[in-house]
Design an enzyme around this catalytic site. Structure first.
Site, short mmCIF file in Angstrom:
data_model
loop_
_atom_site.label_atom_id
_atom_site.label_comp_id
_atom_site.label_asym_id
_atom_site.label_seq_id
_atom_site.Cartn_x
_atom_site.Cartn_y
_atom_site.Cartn_z
N SER A 1 0.84 -1.21 0.00
CA SER A 1 0.00 0.00 0.00
C SER A 1 0.87 1.25 0.00
CB SER A 1 -0.97 -0.02 1.18
OG SER A 1 -1.89 -1.08 1.03
N HIS A 2 1.78 1.31 -0.95
CA HIS A 2 2.64 2.47 -1.11
C HIS A 2 3.28 2.47 -2.49
CE1 HIS A 2 5.51 -0.62 0.33
NE2 HIS A 2 6.31 -0.04 -0.53
N ALA A 3 3.86 3.60 -2.83
CA ALA A 3 4.71 3.75 -4.01
C ALA A 3 6.05 4.26 -3.51
CB ALA A 3 4.11 4.72 -5.00
#
Length: 144
Positions: A52-54
């Protein structure tokens, strides 16, 4: 660009004989970068979503060395889902793609290789912020 043009499925070379199988992974050869960090996830509940990230700089290769995991990749405009279910199958995820790992099997061990050492400041953990950055900078187009 279409979402599938951002990431790449990697089939790793498998060697083996009567003693069993062996998969060798070499940086700048089997994967498109020098390996600076390695970590793995296991014992993850099937209902849990990881990632749940970039990342602004980090590139990754994800390999399920045991079990299976689904990976959702998002460029801010479209998504794709890849199921990692073979120990010699990897997925290359370049920087600035949002990633969610989920639907872990009970025996899943997800190995992650990265081209960068950990740096919390390069993580984008808010999806709305990510979409704004991508829309503004068109970062998703800047690929090797």
């Amino acid at each position: 660009m279409k979402i599938y043009e951002h990431y790449k499925i990697i089939e790793l070379p498998e060697m083996g004989d009567e003693r069993g199988n062996l998969v060798v992974i070499e940086g700048n050869k089997d994967i498109p970068f020098e390996i600076k960090r390695v970590f793995y996830m296991y014992g993850t509940d099937s209902e849990m979503i990881r990632g749940s990230h970039a990342n602004r700089k980090s590139e990754f290769v994800l390999i399920n060395v045991a079990g299976k995991t689904k990976v959702k990749i998002d460029d801010g405009f479209s998504t794709a889902v890849v199921e990692l279910n073979k120990p010699r199958m990897g997925i290359y995820i370049p920087s600035m793609l949002w990633k969610d790992m989920y639907d872990f099997s009970k025996d899943a061990v997800l190995l992650v290789l990265s081209n960068e050492h950990y740096d919390a400041s390069e993580y984008i953990r808010d999806y709305e912020e990510y979409k704004e950055i991508v829309a503004k900078e068109h970062t998703f187009i800047k690929r090797k």
